[in-house]
Design a protein around this motif. Structure first.
Motif, PDB file in Angstrom:
ATOM      1  N   THR A  66       0.860  -1.184   0.000  1.00 54.18           N
ATOM      2  CA  THR A  66       0.000   0.000   0.000  1.00 54.18           C
ATOM      3  C   THR A  66       0.896   1.234   0.000  1.00 54.18           C
ATOM      4  OG1 THR A  66      -0.140   0.041   2.431  1.00 54.18           O
ATOM      5  CG2 THR A  66      -1.880  -1.143   1.242  1.00 54.18           C
ATOM      6  N   THR A  77      -4.586   9.739   0.736  1.00 54.73           N
ATOM      7  CA  THR A  77      -5.353   8.500   0.616  1.00 54.73           C
ATOM      8  C   THR A  77      -4.431   7.333   0.304  1.00 54.73           C
ATOM      9  OG1 THR A  77      -5.784   8.889  -1.732  1.00 54.73           O
ATOM     10  CG2 THR A  77      -7.408   9.730  -0.150  1.00 54.73           C
ATOM     11  N   GLU A  78      -4.812   6.152   0.782  1.00 54.43           N
ATOM     12  CA  GLU A  78      -4.014   4.953   0.549  1.00 54.43           C
ATOM     13  C   GLU A  78      -4.420   4.290  -0.748  1.00 54.43           C
ATOM     14  OE1 GLU A  78      -3.921   2.172   3.732  1.00 54.43           O
ATOM     15  OE2 GLU A  78      -2.317   3.241   4.791  1.00 54.43           O
ATOM     16  N   ARG A  79      -3.420   3.808  -1.485  1.00 54.91           N
ATOM     17  CA  ARG A  79      -3.667   3.084  -2.728  1.00 54.91           C
ATOM     18  C   ARG A  79      -3.050   1.697  -2.620  1.00 54.91           C
ATOM     19  NH1 ARG A  79      -2.082   8.094  -5.568  1.00 54.91           N
ATOM     20  NH2 ARG A  79      -0.215   7.134  -6.429  1.00 54.91           N
ATOM     21  N   GLN A  80      -3.760   0.703  -3.137  1.00 55.20           N
ATOM     22  CA  GLN A  80      -3.230  -0.643  -3.172  1.00 55.20           C
ATOM     23  C   GLN A  80      -2.291  -0.796  -4.362  1.00 55.20           C
ATOM     24  OE1 GLN A  80      -5.947  -3.986  -1.896  1.00 55.20           O
ATOM     25  NE2 GLN A  80      -7.507  -2.537  -2.583  1.00 55.20           N
ATOM     26  N   GLN A  99     -10.209  -7.926 -10.616  1.00 58.01           N
ATOM     27  CA  GLN A  99     -11.430  -7.157 -10.390  1.00 58.01           C
ATOM     28  C   GLN A  99     -12.594  -8.029 -10.852  1.00 58.01           C
ATOM     29  OE1 GLN A  99     -11.920  -3.286 -12.443  1.00 58.01           O
ATOM     30  NE2 GLN A  99     -12.271  -2.445 -10.406  1.00 58.01           N
ATOM     31  N   LEU A 144      -1.757  -2.876 -10.308  1.00 60.48           N
ATOM     32  CA  LEU A 144      -1.890  -1.543  -9.730  1.00 60.48           C
ATOM     33  C   LEU A 144      -0.497  -1.081  -9.317  1.00 60.48           C
ATOM     34  CD1 LEU A 144      -5.126  -2.000  -7.566  1.00 60.48           C
ATOM     35  CD2 LEU A 144      -4.900  -1.313  -9.965  1.00 60.48           C
ATOM     36  N   LEU A 201     -11.321   3.757 -12.004  1.00 57.46           N
ATOM     37  CA  LEU A 201     -10.483   3.392 -10.857  1.00 57.46           C
ATOM     38  C   LEU A 201      -9.218   4.239 -10.833  1.00 57.46           C
ATOM     39  CD1 LEU A 201      -9.710   1.540  -8.473  1.00 57.46           C
ATOM     40  CD2 LEU A 201      -8.782  -0.079 -10.158  1.00 57.46           C
ATOM     41  N   GLU A 214     -10.417   7.835  -9.633  1.00 55.73           N
ATOM     42  CA  GLU A 214     -10.917   8.023  -8.267  1.00 55.73           C
ATOM     43  C   GLU A 214      -9.916   7.609  -7.202  1.00 55.73           C
ATOM     44  OE1 GLU A 214     -14.224   5.521  -7.059  1.00 55.73           O
ATOM     45  OE2 GLU A 214     -13.761   4.124  -8.675  1.00 55.73           O
ATOM     46  N   ALA A 215      -9.042   6.650  -7.513  1.00 55.80           N
ATOM     47  CA  ALA A 215      -8.074   6.192  -6.515  1.00 55.80           C
ATOM     48  C   ALA A 215      -6.741   6.921  -6.613  1.00 55.80           C
ATOM     49  CB  ALA A 215      -7.858   4.687  -6.661  1.00 55.80           C
ATOM     50  N   TYR A 252      -4.457   6.965  -9.158  1.00 56.85           N
ATOM     51  CA  TYR A 252      -3.365   6.422  -9.973  1.00 56.85           C
ATOM     52  C   TYR A 252      -3.105   7.300 -11.207  1.00 56.85           C
ATOM     53  CZ  TYR A 252      -4.301   2.153  -7.273  1.00 56.85           C
ATOM     54  OH  TYR A 252      -4.493   1.244  -6.262  1.00 56.85           O
TER      55      TYR A 252
END
Length: 495
Positions: A209, A216-219, A225, A241, A273, A276-277, A279
């Motif tokens: 992570t 914010t944390e990202r994996q 998926q 990712l 994804l 919003e996350a 990347y």
């Protein structure tokens, strides 16, 4: 003592990525045009990869198929491969893409739900006006998910999407088998659980992570998926990712939902994804201009193409696409004063998936990577301690169990004497200090410093096929600047 004073990795051993060099070889068959002896690539096997290291490889034309890593030579290929990426923050869906999302959402919730929800949970005029004028991809892509729907009423179907580890399950395999057999029309005898595991499960990427600039944390790592309708798995997006991107590895679905445009929906969800996350970038894989089934990738804009020579990104606009028709090999960095990223104006150099989201089969291993060999590494007086952090063991298929350091096949060549774009020449590699490079061997539980090898000072990197030349080829292929993050893993695959 030779090598004294070099710091041992200790607890920092986990920062390394572990690669076994196969070499620069001609592939047996092209996955796009099926031509034999179709072009050269540099190959390596990854035992363990940090997401940050693999991000750098992808940004240097590399891709992976399971644990097999390869970097193609665009100049010497029947179907030149070009790396693409899309800026999710600038992406605007086309009318056709918007319709696909809306059509799927209505199928999931049903007309009755739409009518009753409008009565029970009415939107304000401002909200209705906003939705009419603005298509928010993140909002719309999540709209039919069961946990976000207001109730009552009840939707026609229960739709869920989960991000799961890339482990093998029979449920996933059944979707894979159906997809390969029905959608890709693959012969049943070429579809196996072992092939599915090797290609799409058990990635060498470590799972981590990270915290983004916004807190914010990202994996990070490889994931599946999983899309389920009424509890049944109907599609799987295989994703890497990475720190700065969502990299699409493969997308497969059950033929029963083919009419719902699942390939397009999967791509849009991956773009959402990335946005919003945090990347930002979405990598759809290689673009192969002379393969009609790859043209679907350029329907998502704005995309950028990685120049094979200067490894910079250039806007893939109409002018850039037109250049692919004028020459077999395209270089985008040929003009002085080109503006990169935003307004790249490419130049051409003369050279010597459709809706079902087709992607190539795993590239065949070169002939030189088929059999076993003795471990070539013997250390001098002192090894570096490994600190107990060992790379993950891989469950390899039989043809990846062991690899031979015999590169005498007529289709194998010397990378440092090739014309491969973006690769240092032999003379440039002579200036690279590889003495501090670390290696791993079956002969020791410790990491070994390259300069401690008995042969290190006696071999020359120009001696094709020797240990030192093999190491120099791998360093050149990944980039000399990554030496500090790389461990050459000469352990047997079965270890």
């Amino acid at each position: 003592m030779e090598g004294a004073g070099i710091q041992t990795p200790g607890a920092t051993a986990a920062r390394y990525s572990y690669l076994f060099p196969i070499g620069y070889s001609n592939s047996s068959e092209c996955g796009y045009c099926r031509q034999t002896r179709s072009g050269y690539s540099y190959y390596a096997i990854a035992t363990s990869l940090t997401p940050a290291f693999y991000q750098k490889l992808v940004d240097r034309c590399w891709r992976r198929s399971g644990s097999l890593l390869y970097r193609p030579n665009q100049k010497h290929s029947c179907c030149p491969h070009y790396t693409l990426r899309l800026d999710s923050t600038q992406f605007k869906p086309t009318k056709d893409q918007r319709q696909a999302v809306n059509r799927f959402n209505r199928h999931i919730v049903g007309e009755t739900y739409v009518r009753d929800a409008a009565r029970l949970h009415p939107r304000s005029r401002a909200e209705v006006r906003r939705r009419h004028n603005v298509f928010d991809l993140v909002e719309r892509i999540h709209e039919p998910e069961a946990e976000l729907l207001k109730s009552p009423p009840s939707p026609d179907h229960v739709f869920t999407v989960t991000l799961e580890p890339d482990t093998f399950t029979e449920e996933k395999y059944q979707v894979f088998e159906n997809y390969q057999r029905i959608v890709h029309r693959e012969p049943p005898d070429r579809i196996s659980r072992q092939g599915f595991k090797r290609f799409l499960c058990g990635s060498p990427l470590t799972r981590e992570t990270m915290t983004g600039p916004d807190g914010t944390e990202r994996q990070l790592g490889s994931f599946h998926q999983c899309y389920r309708i009424d509890g049944k798995l109907v599609a799987v997006g295989v994703l890497d990712l990475l720190p700065d991107c969502v990299s699409a590895v493969y997308f497969l679905y059950h033929e029963s939902i083919h009419w719902l445009n699942p390939g397009k929906l999967g791509a849009l969800r991956e773009i959402a994804l990335a946005r919003e996350a945090g990347y930002r970038w979405w990598y759809p894989g290689y673009y192969v201009h002379n393969c009609a089934k790859m043209r679907y990738k350029i329907e998502y804009k704005p995309q950028y193409v990685l120049d094979p020579e200067d490894l910079r990104w250039y806007l893939l606009d109409k002018e850039a696409l037109a250049l692919f028709d004028t020459g077999h090999y395209v270089c985008f960095s040929g003009r002085t004063g080109d503006q990169r990223e935003e307004t790249g104006a490419p130049a051409v150099m003369n050279s010597i998936d459709t809706e079902s989201s087709p992607k190539p089969a795993p590239p065949p291993l070169p002939a030189a990577a088929q059999t076993a060999a003795p471990d070539p590494i013997k250390a001098r007086e002192t090894d570096q301690e490994s600190g107990g952090a060992s790379p993950a063991e891989e469950d390899q298929e039989e043809d990846e169990d062991d690899f031979e350091d015999d590169f005498e096949d007529e289709d194998d060549a010397f990378l440092l004497a090739s014309n491969m774009p973006g690769i240092p020449s032999l003379e440039e590699m002579r200036q690279v200090d590889m003495d501090g490079l670390v290696l791993r061997s079956d002969f020791s539980n410790n990491l070994i410093v390259a300069s401690h090898l008995v042969i290190w000072d006696t071999e020359d990197i120009a001696q094709f096929g020797t240990l030192k030349s093999r190491i120099a080829e791998l360093v050149a292929a990944v980039g000399p600047d990554l030496i500090g993050e790389l461990c050459i893993d000469f352990r047997k695959r079965s270890s």
